[in-house]
Write a protein that holds these residues in place. Sequence first.
Motif, PDB file in Angstrom:
ATOM      1  N   LYS A  94       0.203  -1.046   0.346  1.00  0.00           N
ATOM      2  CA  LYS A  94      -0.156   0.203  -0.011  1.00  0.00           C
ATOM      3  C   LYS A  94       1.267   0.913   0.191  1.00  0.00           C
ATOM      4  CE  LYS A  94      -2.431   1.221   3.517  1.00  0.00           C
ATOM      5  NZ  LYS A  94      -2.593   1.109   4.803  1.00  0.00           N
ATOM      6  N   ALA A  95       2.054   1.537   1.194  1.00  0.00           N
ATOM      7  CA  ALA A  95       2.968   2.606   0.992  1.00  0.00           C
ATOM      8  C   ALA A  95       3.443   2.557  -0.346  1.00  0.00           C
ATOM      9  CB  ALA A  95       3.605   2.260   2.476  1.00  0.00           C
ATOM     10  N   TYR A  96       4.119   1.424  -0.800  1.00  0.00           N
ATOM     11  CA  TYR A  96       4.991   1.884  -1.945  1.00  0.00           C
ATOM     12  C   TYR A  96       4.038   2.013  -3.311  1.00  0.00           C
ATOM     13  CZ  TYR A  96       7.378  -0.426  -6.397  1.00  0.00           C
ATOM     14  OH  TYR A  96       7.056  -0.282  -7.842  1.00  0.00           O
ATOM     15  N   MET A  97       3.250   1.623  -2.918  1.00  0.00           N
ATOM     16  CA  MET A  97       2.271   1.680  -4.526  1.00  0.00           C
ATOM     17  C   MET A  97       1.471   3.633  -4.126  1.00  0.00           C
ATOM     18  SD  MET A  97       1.969  -0.432  -6.539  1.00  0.00           S
ATOM     19  CE  MET A  97       0.345  -0.420  -7.822  1.00  0.00           C
ATOM     20  N   LYS A  98       1.360   4.010  -3.368  1.00  0.00           N
ATOM     21  CA  LYS A  98       0.892   5.333  -2.827  1.00  0.00           C
ATOM     22  C   LYS A  98       1.980   6.533  -3.296  1.00  0.00           C
ATOM     23  CE  LYS A  98      -1.793   6.427   0.481  1.00  0.00           C
ATOM     24  NZ  LYS A  98      -2.390   6.717   1.724  1.00  0.00           N
ATOM     25  N   LYS A  99       3.116   5.683  -2.792  1.00  0.00           N
ATOM     26  CA  LYS A  99       4.466   6.702  -3.363  1.00  0.00           C
ATOM     27  C   LYS A  99       5.105   6.533  -4.590  1.00  0.00           C
ATOM     28  CE  LYS A  99       9.454   7.961  -1.811  1.00  0.00           C
ATOM     29  NZ  LYS A  99       9.293   8.621  -0.981  1.00  0.00           N
ATOM     30  N   ALA A 100       4.954   5.236  -5.182  1.00  0.00           N
ATOM     31  CA  ALA A 100       5.374   5.113  -6.999  1.00  0.00           C
ATOM     32  C   ALA A 100       4.640   5.286  -7.942  1.00  0.00           C
ATOM     33  CB  ALA A 100       5.702   3.032  -7.163  1.00  0.00           C
ATOM     34  N   ALA A 101       3.029   4.484  -7.551  1.00  0.00           N
ATOM     35  CA  ALA A 101       2.050   4.932  -8.134  1.00  0.00           C
ATOM     36  C   ALA A 101       1.234   6.424  -8.287  1.00  0.00           C
ATOM     37  CB  ALA A 101       1.604   3.400  -8.391  1.00  0.00           C
ATOM     38  N   GLY A 102       1.345   6.921  -7.157  1.00  0.00           N
ATOM     39  CA  GLY A 102       0.605   7.608  -6.937  1.00  0.00           C
ATOM     40  C   GLY A 102      -0.675   7.613  -6.322  1.00  0.00           C
ATOM     41  N   PHE A 103      -1.156   6.324  -5.284  1.00  0.00           N
ATOM     42  CA  PHE A 103      -2.752   6.452  -5.143  1.00  0.00           C
ATOM     43  C   PHE A 103      -3.018   6.917  -4.170  1.00  0.00           C
ATOM     44  CE2 PHE A 103      -2.454   1.048  -5.958  1.00  0.00           C
ATOM     45  CZ  PHE A 103      -1.968   1.032  -7.244  1.00  0.00           C
ATOM     46  N   SER A 104      -3.719   7.605  -3.886  1.00  0.00           N
ATOM     47  CA  SER A 104      -4.311   8.548  -2.822  1.00  0.00           C
ATOM     48  C   SER A 104      -5.535   8.133  -2.554  1.00  0.00           C
ATOM     49  CB  SER A 104      -4.331   9.999  -4.463  1.00  0.00           C
ATOM     50  OG  SER A 104      -5.622   9.707  -4.902  1.00  0.00           O
ATOM     51  N   GLY A 105      -5.819   9.077  -1.137  1.00  0.00           N
ATOM     52  CA  GLY A 105      -6.956   8.362  -0.030  1.00  0.00           C
ATOM     53  C   GLY A 105      -7.330   7.958   0.662  1.00  0.00           C
ATOM     54  N   THR A 106      -8.212   7.417   1.932  1.00  0.00           N
ATOM     55  CA  THR A 106      -8.116   6.481   2.523  1.00  0.00           C
ATOM     56  C   THR A 106      -8.432   5.033   1.814  1.00  0.00           C
ATOM     57  OG1 THR A 106      -8.051   7.888   3.809  1.00  0.00           O
ATOM     58  CG2 THR A 106      -8.419   6.551   4.771  1.00  0.00           C
ATOM     59  N   PRO A 107      -7.757   4.136   1.632  1.00  0.00           N
ATOM     60  CA  PRO A 107      -8.343   2.864   1.910  1.00  0.00           C
ATOM     61  C   PRO A 107      -9.223   3.006   2.613  1.00  0.00           C
ATOM     62  CG  PRO A 107      -5.900   2.134   2.814  1.00  0.00           C
ATOM     63  CD  PRO A 107      -6.548   4.273   2.667  1.00  0.00           C
ATOM     64  N   THR A 108     -10.238   1.468   2.073  1.00  0.00           N
ATOM     65  CA  THR A 108     -11.182   1.079   2.801  1.00  0.00           C
ATOM     66  C   THR A 108     -11.086  -0.525   2.808  1.00  0.00           C
ATOM     67  OG1 THR A 108     -13.021   2.405   1.781  1.00  0.00           O
ATOM     68  CG2 THR A 108     -13.506   0.330   2.622  1.00  0.00           C
ATOM     69  N   ASN A 109     -11.121  -1.088   4.075  1.00  0.00           N
ATOM     70  CA  ASN A 109     -10.501  -2.536   4.193  1.00  0.00           C
ATOM     71  C   ASN A 109     -11.858  -3.489   3.590  1.00  0.00           C
ATOM     72  OD1 ASN A 109      -8.848  -2.356   5.630  1.00  0.00           O
ATOM     73  ND2 ASN A 109     -10.240  -1.618   7.634  1.00  0.00           N
ATOM     74  N   MET A 110     -11.274  -4.437   3.074  1.00  0.00           N
ATOM     75  CA  MET A 110     -12.513  -5.496   2.030  1.00  0.00           C
ATOM     76  C   MET A 110     -12.651  -6.370   2.661  1.00  0.00           C
ATOM     77  SD  MET A 110     -13.766  -4.089  -0.031  1.00  0.00           S
ATOM     78  CE  MET A 110     -14.389  -4.644  -1.453  1.00  0.00           C
ATOM     79  N   ARG A 111     -13.281  -7.246   2.888  1.00  0.00           N
ATOM     80  CA  ARG A 111     -13.536  -8.760   3.386  1.00  0.00           C
ATOM     81  C   ARG A 111     -12.725  -9.555   2.077  1.00  0.00           C
ATOM     82  NH1 ARG A 111     -18.723 -11.099   5.117  1.00  0.00           N
ATOM     83  NH2 ARG A 111     -16.635 -12.617   5.905  1.00  0.00           N
ATOM     84  N   ALA A 112     -11.661 -10.018   2.348  1.00  0.00           N
ATOM     85  CA  ALA A 112     -11.195 -10.477   1.989  1.00  0.00           C
ATOM     86  C   ALA A 112     -10.912 -12.386   2.294  1.00  0.00           C
ATOM     87  CB  ALA A 112      -9.333 -10.770   2.915  1.00  0.00           C
ATOM     88  N   ASP A 113     -12.005 -13.347   3.197  1.00  0.00           N
ATOM     89  CA  ASP A 113     -12.207 -13.961   3.701  1.00  0.00           C
ATOM     90  C   ASP A 113     -12.454 -15.036   1.361  1.00  0.00           C
ATOM     91  OD1 ASP A 113     -13.929 -12.695   3.926  1.00  0.00           O
ATOM     92  OD2 ASP A 113     -14.694 -14.302   5.953  1.00  0.00           O
TER      93      ASP A 113
END
Length: 176
Positions: free
Chosen positions: A62-81
């Motif tokens: 998440k931190a890498y993609m924010k810095k390298a790809a410019g992802f922005s905003g606050t991510p929402t937790n998803m059901r992963a199970d």
Amino acid sequence: MKRRIASMKKNLLISAALIMCLMFTSCGAGNVGVSSSPKKASSSVSSEVSDKSFGDSLDGLKAYMKKAAGFSGTPTNMRADFIGAEKGIKYIFSHNGKNNVTVELYSFDTSNLSDSAEKVIDSVKSDGYFTIMDKNINAVMSDSGKYMMIYTNSSTDDDNKAYDKNVLKLFKGFKA
């Protein structure tokens, strides 16, 4: 007998309600549960950011993609199970002012995969998608095999196509 039928109806209604809740919280459900407004992404993607300074975890990705790809905003937790993943997050943001990018990132414990995780990962690796609730979800696995990304960009101009290509390259190469 009437109690039994009433109990069966009650259980059926509860099951139907749960299924509907699961449908709205599953992969690719759109903007359900997003509390913040979409943010504008950085207009540039940096291939000069190294993943070496980020942890091999969903938080690191998440931190890498924010810095390298410019992802922005606050991510929402998803059901992963549902897909056998450990964790999942979802971003919705803009690239070039269009509120057009949705990204879901999931992490898997590759040393302890459930049957559903193996099925999802194998399907994504071989077909480029997995199926959940009779819906095909396009996805890609990272080269390390630990992370999965569901990515959509509703804008198809040349700049957005180039951005999409770079995001895919950065994601696939994370901790490879």
